[in-house]
Design a protein around this motif. Structure first.
Motif, PDB file in Angstrom:
ATOM      1  N   ASP A  26       0.866  -1.192   0.000  1.00 50.92           N
ATOM      2  CA  ASP A  26       0.000   0.000   0.000  1.00 50.92           C
ATOM      3  C   ASP A  26       0.894   1.230   0.000  1.00 50.92           C
ATOM      4  OD1 ASP A  26      -3.286   0.372   1.154  1.00 50.92           O
ATOM      5  OD2 ASP A  26      -2.006   2.055   0.583  1.00 50.92           O
ATOM      6  N   LYS A  27       0.507   2.251  -0.749  1.00 49.89           N
ATOM      7  CA  LYS A  27       1.344   3.456  -0.795  1.00 49.89           C
ATOM      8  C   LYS A  27       1.193   4.296   0.469  1.00 49.89           C
ATOM      9  CE  LYS A  27      -1.938   5.719  -3.947  1.00 49.89           C
ATOM     10  NZ  LYS A  27      -2.761   6.541  -3.070  1.00 49.89           N
ATOM     11  N   HIS A  30      -5.041   3.855   7.094  1.00 50.29           N
ATOM     12  CA  HIS A  30      -6.312   3.444   6.492  1.00 50.29           C
ATOM     13  C   HIS A  30      -7.373   4.476   6.869  1.00 50.29           C
ATOM     14  CE1 HIS A  30      -9.121   0.708   4.606  1.00 50.29           C
ATOM     15  NE2 HIS A  30      -9.959   1.025   5.571  1.00 50.29           N
ATOM     16  N   ASP A  78       4.588   2.643  -3.477  1.00 50.05           N
ATOM     17  CA  ASP A  78       3.664   2.889  -4.588  1.00 50.05           C
ATOM     18  C   ASP A  78       3.871   1.800  -5.640  1.00 50.05           C
ATOM     19  OD1 ASP A  78       2.167   4.124  -6.618  1.00 50.05           O
ATOM     20  OD2 ASP A  78       2.664   6.094  -5.816  1.00 50.05           O
ATOM     21  N   ILE A  79       2.789   1.173  -6.083  1.00 50.51           N
ATOM     22  CA  ILE A  79       2.914   0.181  -7.168  1.00 50.51           C
ATOM     23  C   ILE A  79       2.984   0.935  -8.501  1.00 50.51           C
ATOM     24  CG2 ILE A  79       1.796  -1.754  -8.349  1.00 50.51           C
ATOM     25  CD1 ILE A  79       0.328  -2.227  -5.602  1.00 50.51           C
ATOM     26  N   GLN A 138      -9.676   6.605  -7.276  1.00 47.98           N
ATOM     27  CA  GLN A 138      -9.190   7.914  -6.812  1.00 47.98           C
ATOM     28  C   GLN A 138      -9.923   9.022  -7.559  1.00 47.98           C
ATOM     29  OE1 GLN A 138      -6.252   5.640  -7.746  1.00 47.98           O
ATOM     30  NE2 GLN A 138      -6.641   4.930  -5.674  1.00 47.98           N
ATOM     31  N   TYR A 174     -14.363  13.784  -0.904  1.00 49.41           N
ATOM     32  CA  TYR A 174     -13.971  12.385  -1.082  1.00 49.41           C
ATOM     33  C   TYR A 174     -12.527  12.143  -0.623  1.00 49.41           C
ATOM     34  CZ  TYR A 174     -18.129  10.491  -3.333  1.00 49.41           C
ATOM     35  OH  TYR A 174     -19.397  10.009  -3.581  1.00 49.41           O
ATOM     36  N   ILE A 191     -24.583   7.276  -3.189  1.00 50.02           N
ATOM     37  CA  ILE A 191     -25.567   7.950  -2.336  1.00 50.02           C
ATOM     38  C   ILE A 191     -24.941   9.108  -1.534  1.00 50.02           C
ATOM     39  CG2 ILE A 191     -27.339   6.165  -2.102  1.00 50.02           C
ATOM     40  CD1 ILE A 191     -25.080   6.280   0.684  1.00 50.02           C
ATOM     41  N   ALA A 192     -23.601   9.198  -1.529  1.00 53.28           N
ATOM     42  CA  ALA A 192     -22.951  10.213  -0.689  1.00 53.28           C
ATOM     43  C   ALA A 192     -23.366  11.651  -1.059  1.00 53.28           C
ATOM     44  CB  ALA A 192     -21.430  10.045  -0.719  1.00 53.28           C
ATOM     45  N   ASP A 202     -13.635  -1.229  -5.045  1.00 54.20           N
ATOM     46  CA  ASP A 202     -13.839  -0.186  -6.052  1.00 54.20           C
ATOM     47  C   ASP A 202     -12.971  -0.384  -7.295  1.00 54.20           C
ATOM     48  OD1 ASP A 202     -15.485   0.899  -4.166  1.00 54.20           O
ATOM     49  OD2 ASP A 202     -14.192   2.596  -3.664  1.00 54.20           O
ATOM     50  N   SER A 209     -19.701  -1.721   1.525  1.00 55.52           N
ATOM     51  CA  SER A 209     -20.525  -2.908   1.781  1.00 55.52           C
ATOM     52  C   SER A 209     -20.315  -3.931   0.667  1.00 55.52           C
ATOM     53  CB  SER A 209     -21.999  -2.533   1.911  1.00 55.52           C
ATOM     54  OG  SER A 209     -22.472  -1.947   0.714  1.00 55.52           O
TER      55      SER A 209
HETATM   56  C1  LIG Z   1     -17.555  10.391   1.280  1.00 55.79           C
HETATM   57  C2  LIG Z   1     -17.699   8.907   1.151  1.00 55.79           C
HETATM   58  C3  LIG Z   1     -18.771   8.268   1.759  1.00 55.79           C
HETATM   59  C4  LIG Z   1     -18.921   6.896   1.650  1.00 55.79           C
HETATM   60  N1  LIG Z   1     -19.981   6.283   2.288  1.00 55.79           N
HETATM   61  C5  LIG Z   1     -20.139   4.939   2.183  1.00 55.79           C
HETATM   62  C6  LIG Z   1     -21.225   4.275   2.860  1.00 55.79           C
HETATM   63  O1  LIG Z   1     -22.017   4.899   3.553  1.00 55.79           O
HETATM   64  N2  LIG Z   1     -21.345   2.931   2.706  1.00 55.79           N
HETATM   65  C7  LIG Z   1     -20.464   2.211   1.934  1.00 55.79           C
HETATM   66  O2  LIG Z   1     -20.633   0.988   1.833  1.00 55.79           O
HETATM   67  N3  LIG Z   1     -19.439   2.807   1.294  1.00 55.79           N
HETATM   68  C8  LIG Z   1     -19.233   4.143   1.399  1.00 55.79           C
HETATM   69  N4  LIG Z   1     -18.178   4.757   0.768  1.00 55.79           N
HETATM   70  C9  LIG Z   1     -17.349   3.986  -0.173  1.00 55.79           C
HETATM   71  C10 LIG Z   1     -16.266   3.171   0.513  1.00 55.79           C
HETATM   72  O3  LIG Z   1     -15.485   3.966   1.359  1.00 55.79           O
HETATM   73  C11 LIG Z   1     -15.388   2.543  -0.577  1.00 55.79           C
HETATM   74  O4  LIG Z   1     -16.221   1.886  -1.501  1.00 55.79           O
HETATM   75  C12 LIG Z   1     -14.422   1.544   0.027  1.00 55.79           C
HETATM   76  O5  LIG Z   1     -13.504   2.196   0.869  1.00 55.79           O
HETATM   77  C13 LIG Z   1     -13.682   0.806  -1.091  1.00 55.79           C
HETATM   78  O6  LIG Z   1     -12.712  -0.008  -0.543  1.00 55.79           O
HETATM   79  P1  LIG Z   1     -11.489  -0.499  -1.439  1.00 55.79           P
HETATM   80  O7  LIG Z   1     -10.704  -1.403  -0.561  1.00 55.79           O
HETATM   81  O8  LIG Z   1     -11.966  -0.995  -2.739  1.00 55.79           O
HETATM   82  O9  LIG Z   1     -10.661   0.833  -1.753  1.00 55.79           O
HETATM   83  P2  LIG Z   1      -9.933   1.866  -0.734  1.00 55.79           P
HETATM   84  O10 LIG Z   1     -10.507   1.728   0.654  1.00 55.79           O
HETATM   85  O11 LIG Z   1     -10.013   3.188  -1.382  1.00 55.79           O
HETATM   86  O12 LIG Z   1      -8.448   1.336  -0.685  1.00 55.79           O
HETATM   87  C14 LIG Z   1      -7.573   1.396  -1.792  1.00 55.79           C
HETATM   88  C15 LIG Z   1      -6.159   1.235  -1.264  1.00 55.79           C
HETATM   89  O13 LIG Z   1      -5.270   1.093  -2.368  1.00 55.79           O
HETATM   90  C16 LIG Z   1      -4.099   1.852  -2.118  1.00 55.79           C
HETATM   91  N5  LIG Z   1      -3.479   2.186  -3.402  1.00 55.79           N
HETATM   92  C17 LIG Z   1      -4.058   2.833  -4.463  1.00 55.79           C
HETATM   93  N6  LIG Z   1      -3.160   2.974  -5.463  1.00 55.79           N
HETATM   94  C18 LIG Z   1      -2.004   2.409  -5.031  1.00 55.79           C
HETATM   95  C19 LIG Z   1      -0.721   2.251  -5.609  1.00 55.79           C
HETATM   96  N7  LIG Z   1      -0.401   2.731  -6.816  1.00 55.79           N
HETATM   97  N8  LIG Z   1       0.239   1.623  -4.890  1.00 55.79           N
HETATM   98  C20 LIG Z   1      -0.028   1.147  -3.660  1.00 55.79           C
HETATM   99  N9  LIG Z   1      -1.228   1.274  -3.060  1.00 55.79           N
HETATM  100  C21 LIG Z   1      -2.193   1.896  -3.734  1.00 55.79           C
HETATM  101  C22 LIG Z   1      -4.624   3.075  -1.351  1.00 55.79           C
HETATM  102  O14 LIG Z   1      -3.593   3.697  -0.625  1.00 55.79           O
HETATM  103  C23 LIG Z   1      -5.692   2.446  -0.464  1.00 55.79           C
HETATM  104  O15 LIG Z   1      -5.195   2.019   0.778  1.00 55.79           O
HETATM  105  C24 LIG Z   1     -17.971   6.132   0.899  1.00 55.79           C
HETATM  106  C25 LIG Z   1     -16.872   6.767   0.295  1.00 55.79           C
HETATM  107  C26 LIG Z   1     -16.736   8.142   0.427  1.00 55.79           C
HETATM  108  C27 LIG Z   1     -15.549   8.818  -0.216  1.00 55.79           C
END
Ligand SMILES: Cc1cc2nc3c(=O)[nH]c(=O)nc-3n(C[C@H](O)[C@H](O)[C@H](O)COP(=O)(O)OP(=O)(O)OC[C@H]3O[C@@H](n4cnc5c(N)ncnc54)[C@H](O)[C@@H]3O)c2cc1C
Length: 397
Positions: A20-21, A25, A62-63, A93, A115, A148-149, A275, A286
């Motif tokens: 992770d970069k 968390h 960073d990857i 992002q 965000y 929904i945000a 995501d 979720s």
């Molecule tokens: C304002 C807001 C409100 C939200 N409300 C809700 C809600 O009510 N309910 C809900 O279910 N979801 C909600 N979400 C969405 C939820 O937060 C995301 O869908 C969730 O965090 C996705 O998880 P993820 O692990 O896919 O990605 P992330 O949690 O974004 O993690 C991605 C990781 O990858 C790392 N990364 C990225 N690129 C690189 C790279 N090149 N090298 C190394 N590491 C890297 C990042 O540092 C990060 O740690 C909300 C989001 C926001 C912004």
């Protein structure tokens, strides 16, 4: 995934490495509450290593690139890692640079995102002294995470400025490229009713071409204009740059995986979760949580070179803040749109689907504790990863 897999895979046979970069968390759903002073930075930020079991290697780098043929991950300092199985979870992002005039003179002065932690904190500072005017919440493009945000944001803004005693001076408008407040018809109807009852305008089908900083206006491709005093925006969302650089993604750097097994369409030892995946489900925490149960089973099957039997159904479950201590709840999947009813226990609830209640609001607030203490640590929850029709009113289908 690391918490699940470390328990299941022998340490002698399997090394698990997380790259992770960041070493932090973020509880991103909490970013929503920061502009209104309900949460501060300390509520949404924790060190990643606090949530990992022993027997995991964490590399903070960073990857840069993945070579999916030779199974090599190249990191920013030109060091590399090899893998047998790769799970990509690099999220999405925001890319404010991709909209003309967005990252210009008004950025983080009168134009904000919420965000990112920095954006949410800057907006909080602005709202503390703002005396009112036109507040516009705009979405640039789909897909974007947590659809929904923005709806929650305008509802919380309505409550915040009402409590401040200046709601009459604040005109709130939601500008969206979608045909309505949300993507699914029954929830859109319900949420549109909530917004209009709060005197919040919606401008649908608006595709932002550029932002006119001088005249403080959004301008669409078909030359419509929306003036603002303060603009809150969801910039273009894209997957990580290394996905594009590695030829693993679509035009937005999201990864095409099988929508049920989460396996990459071309490379059978690569999977994507959360995501980062290009799926017809919401980009929501979720969804990542429900996917994790499925992916865990499928990784174990892949290791044994068995058929991937576990299937993700697109399950998403989101509490939606509607302000003044109330929230609604939606529960849906690829096939079934959000329906009214009770959740999780039929006839009882305690949560009500597509109704605004204070218990739903408590559910939303409780979620932060659940996230840090149960979800990240992969402790079991009494909610199935598959969406259940129990408690849902199917006469609305
Ligand atoms: C304002 C807001 C409100 C939200 N409300 C809700 C809600 O009510 N309910 C809900 O279910 N979801 C909600 N979400 C969405 C939820 O937060 C995301 O869908 C969730 O965090 C996705 O998880 P993820 O692990 O896919 O990605 P992330 O949690 O974004 O993690 C991605 C990781 O990858 C790392 N990364 C990225 N690129 C690189 C790279 N090149 N090298 C190394 N590491 C890297 C990042 O540092 C990060 O740690 C909300 C989001 C926001 C912004």
């Amino acid at each position: 995934m690391a918490n699940k897999l470390r328990k299941a895979l022998g340490k002698a046979e399997w090394n698990i490495t997380i790259v992770d970069k960041e070493d932090t968390h973020y509880y991103q759903p909490g970013f929503l509450f920061i502009p209104f002073g309900n949460y501060t930075k300390k509520d949404v930020v924790k060190p990643i290593d606090k949530y990992l079991p022993s027997g995991i290697t964490l590399i903070k780098k960073d990857i840069q690139k993945i070579d999916p043929v030779s199974n090599i991950v190249t990191l920013a300092d030109a060091t590399s890692l090899t893998y047998d199985i790769l799970i990509i979870a690099s999220g999405t992002q925001i890319k404010p640079d991709e909209t003309l005039g967005l990252k210009d003179v008004l950025w983080q002065k009168d134009i904000f995102d919420f965000y990112t932690l920095e954006g949410a904190l800057a907006l909080h500072k602005c709202f503390e002294s703002w005396k009112g005017g036109k507040l516009v919440m705009a979405i640039t493009e789909i897909p974007f995470k947590c659809p929904i945000a923005p709806i929650e944001f305008v509802c919380l803004a309505d409550a915040f400025f009402t409590k401040k005693g200046i709601r009459n001076n604040v005109e709130i408008t939601l500008v969206t490229p979608l045909p309505g407040a949300f993507t699914k018809p029954i929830a859109t109807q319900m949420l549109s009713g909530v917004l209009s009852s709060k005197n919040i305008n919606i401008i649908p089908d608006f595709y932002i071409e550029h932002i006119d900083n001088e005249n403080k206006k959004l301008v669409s491709y078909d030359e419509k204009e929306v003036p603002f005093d303060v603009l809150t925006i969801v910039p273009v969302n894209k997957g990580a740059d290394f996905i594009g650089a590695s030829g693993l993604g679509d035009e937005l750097n999201f990864i095409p995986v099988n929508k049920q097994t989460l396996q990459h369409e071309q490379y059978k030892n690569i999977f994507a979760i959360g995501d980062a995946a290009a799926l017809p489900s919401s980009k929501a925490g979720s969804v990542a949580h429900f996917e994790a149960d499925v992916l865990f089973e499928n990784i174990l099957s892949a290791i044994k070179t068995e058929t991937l039997e576990a299937k993700f159904d697109g399950h998403s479950n989101c509490y939606i803040e509607t302000g003044f201590g109330k929230a609604t709840l939606i529960d849906f999947n690829y096939e079934t749109e959000p329906l009214p009813g009770n959740f999780p226990i039929p006839g009882i609830g305690p949560f009500k689907l597509l109704k605004t209640t204070w218990i739903n609001h408590l559910g939303k607030l409780f979620f932060r504790w659940l996230y840090w203490n149960i979800l990240l640590k992969a402790r079991p929850l009494p909610v199935s990863n598959h969406m259940s029709m129990a408690g849902k009113k199917t006469d609305r289908l």
